[in-house]
Design a protein around this motif. Structure first.
Motif, PDB file in Angstrom:
ATOM      1  N   UNK A  53       0.793  -1.049  -0.020  1.00 33.56           N
ATOM      2  CA  UNK A  53       0.003   0.143  -0.029  1.00 33.56           C
ATOM      3  C   UNK A  53       0.849   1.252   0.005  1.00 33.56           C
ATOM      4  N   UNK A  54       0.389   2.403  -0.469  1.00 32.69           N
ATOM      5  CA  UNK A  54       1.387   3.547  -0.464  1.00 32.69           C
ATOM      6  C   UNK A  54       1.710   3.897   0.891  1.00 32.69           C
ATOM      7  N   UNK A  55       1.216   3.636   2.022  1.00 34.94           N
ATOM      8  CA  UNK A  55       1.491   4.063   3.296  1.00 34.94           C
ATOM      9  C   UNK A  55       2.905   3.126   3.697  1.00 34.94           C
ATOM     10  N   UNK A  56       2.720   2.044   3.130  1.00 31.94           N
ATOM     11  CA  UNK A  56       3.662   1.013   3.409  1.00 31.94           C
ATOM     12  C   UNK A  56       5.163   1.127   2.676  1.00 31.94           C
ATOM     13  N   UNK A  57       4.849   1.469   1.505  1.00 30.67           N
ATOM     14  CA  UNK A  57       6.064   2.228   0.845  1.00 30.67           C
ATOM     15  C   UNK A  57       6.767   3.268   1.360  1.00 30.67           C
ATOM     16  N   UNK A  58       5.857   4.179   1.710  1.00 30.13           N
ATOM     17  CA  UNK A  58       6.307   5.439   2.643  1.00 30.13           C
ATOM     18  C   UNK A  58       7.232   5.224   3.776  1.00 30.13           C
ATOM     19  N   UNK A  59       6.483   4.148   4.490  1.00 30.32           N
ATOM     20  CA  UNK A  59       7.321   3.825   5.961  1.00 30.32           C
ATOM     21  C   UNK A  59       8.699   3.296   5.686  1.00 30.32           C
ATOM     22  N   UNK A  60       8.661   2.445   4.487  1.00 30.18           N
ATOM     23  CA  UNK A  60       9.933   1.723   4.244  1.00 30.18           C
ATOM     24  C   UNK A  60      11.203   2.821   3.796  1.00 30.18           C
ATOM     25  N   UNK A  61      10.486   4.112   3.292  1.00 27.53           N
ATOM     26  CA  UNK A  61      11.418   5.110   2.921  1.00 27.53           C
ATOM     27  C   UNK A  61      12.023   4.892   1.539  1.00 27.53           C
ATOM     28  N   UNK A  62      11.239   4.117   0.877  1.00 31.53           N
ATOM     29  CA  UNK A  62      11.817   3.822  -0.627  1.00 31.53           C
ATOM     30  C   UNK A  62      10.595   4.308  -1.643  1.00 31.53           C
ATOM     31  N   UNK A  63       9.895   5.039  -1.292  1.00 31.53           N
ATOM     32  CA  UNK A  63       8.687   5.425  -2.169  1.00 31.53           C
ATOM     33  C   UNK A  63       9.428   6.090  -3.242  1.00 31.53           C
ATOM     34  N   UNK A  64      10.476   6.886  -3.213  1.00 32.93           N
ATOM     35  CA  UNK A  64      10.939   7.389  -4.513  1.00 32.93           C
ATOM     36  C   UNK A  64      11.610   6.471  -5.486  1.00 32.93           C
ATOM     37  N   UNK A  65      12.027   5.421  -4.796  1.00 35.00           N
ATOM     38  CA  UNK A  65      12.812   4.332  -5.632  1.00 35.00           C
ATOM     39  C   UNK A  65      11.842   3.352  -6.338  1.00 35.00           C
ATOM     40  N   UNK A  66      10.720   3.040  -5.560  1.00 41.60           N
ATOM     41  CA  UNK A  66       9.870   2.038  -6.072  1.00 41.60           C
ATOM     42  C   UNK A  66       9.008   2.365  -7.298  1.00 41.60           C
ATOM     43  N   UNK A  67       8.532   1.621  -7.978  1.00 45.70           N
ATOM     44  CA  UNK A  67       7.687   1.886  -9.074  1.00 45.70           C
ATOM     45  C   UNK A  67       6.254   1.816  -8.290  1.00 45.70           C
ATOM     46  N   UNK A  68       5.551   3.053  -8.710  1.00 49.07           N
ATOM     47  CA  UNK A  68       4.244   3.266  -8.348  1.00 49.07           C
ATOM     48  C   UNK A  68       3.143   2.114  -9.004  1.00 49.07           C
ATOM     49  N   UNK A  69       2.589   1.432  -8.238  1.00 47.33           N
ATOM     50  CA  UNK A  69       1.683   0.416  -8.742  1.00 47.33           C
ATOM     51  C   UNK A  69       0.203   0.931  -8.876  1.00 47.33           C
ATOM     52  N   UNK A  70      -0.173   1.969  -8.671  1.00 51.10           N
ATOM     53  CA  UNK A  70      -1.135   2.649  -8.868  1.00 51.10           C
ATOM     54  C   UNK A  70      -1.525   2.940 -10.244  1.00 51.10           C
ATOM     55  N   UNK A  71      -2.821   2.911 -10.790  1.00 45.68           N
ATOM     56  CA  UNK A  71      -3.108   3.337 -12.199  1.00 45.68           C
ATOM     57  C   UNK A  71      -4.180   4.358 -12.183  1.00 45.68           C
ATOM     58  N   UNK A  72      -4.249   5.236 -13.096  1.00 45.74           N
ATOM     59  CA  UNK A  72      -5.122   6.267 -13.239  1.00 45.74           C
ATOM     60  C   UNK A  72      -6.027   6.003 -14.477  1.00 45.74           C
ATOM     61  N   UNK A  73      -7.332   5.759 -14.405  1.00 40.62           N
ATOM     62  CA  UNK A  73      -8.234   5.663 -15.384  1.00 40.62           C
ATOM     63  C   UNK A  73      -9.007   6.862 -15.503  1.00 40.62           C
ATOM     64  N   UNK A  74      -8.965   7.433 -16.639  1.00 43.01           N
ATOM     65  CA  UNK A  74      -9.709   8.620 -17.087  1.00 43.01           C
ATOM     66  C   UNK A  74     -11.226   8.123 -17.118  1.00 43.01           C
TER      67      UNK A  74
END
Length: 140
Positions: A53-74
């Motif tokens: 989840x986004x908050x897990x990525x942020x807690x790990x401190x690697x959010x800038x290094x890890x690929x975002x797995x979210x998708x924007x659907x217009x």
């Protein structure tokens, strides 16, 4: 005989306690008037990079290094996710988070599960269809 019974019982119990592999495919139809950001995660162990989840990525401190797995659907479009496999302990469920609007990563961190700007959809193993319209988010 008693030892054989206990050994068999332990083997059956131990085999049933580990995580199982599950696969999910999700089709998201956005019939709303705005883009939607969707994020696939799970609500329990074990932690896996592609299910964080986004908050897990942020807690790990690697959010800038890890690929975002979210998708924007217009608005008016359909998006597909998967199939994606993961390990799931008993009681752990795959969850599709639907965030209203096109969100940046830091914005996702500020939107809690009880926010009107986020809907959490529990998924069933296999194929899932989610429809977003003016009345909300529904799973079919």
């Amino acid at each position: 005989m008693h030892k054989l019974f206990l050994t068999t019982l332990f083997t059956i119990t131990a085999a049933g306690c580990g995580p199982s592999t599950r696969s999910y495919s999700i089709v998201v139809k956005n019939d709303s008037m705005q883009p939607m950001t969707v994020w696939l995660t799970k609500d329990g162990p074990p932690a896996e990079m592609e299910w964080l989840a986004p908050e897990q990525m942020a807690i790990m401190g690697k959010a800038k290094e890890m690929p975002v797995t979210g998708v924007v659907i217009p608005a008016g479009k359909t998006g597909e996710i998967g199939p994606i496999k993961g390990q799931f302990e008993s009681g752990t469920t795959a969850v599709l988070r639907v965030y209203h609007g096109q969100q940046l990563f830091n914005d996702l961190l500020a939107i809690s599960s009880d926010s009107a700007s986020r809907s959490d959809i529990r998924l069933t193993e296999g194929a899932n269809t989610v429809v977003i319209d003016r009345s909300g988010v529904t799973k079919k």
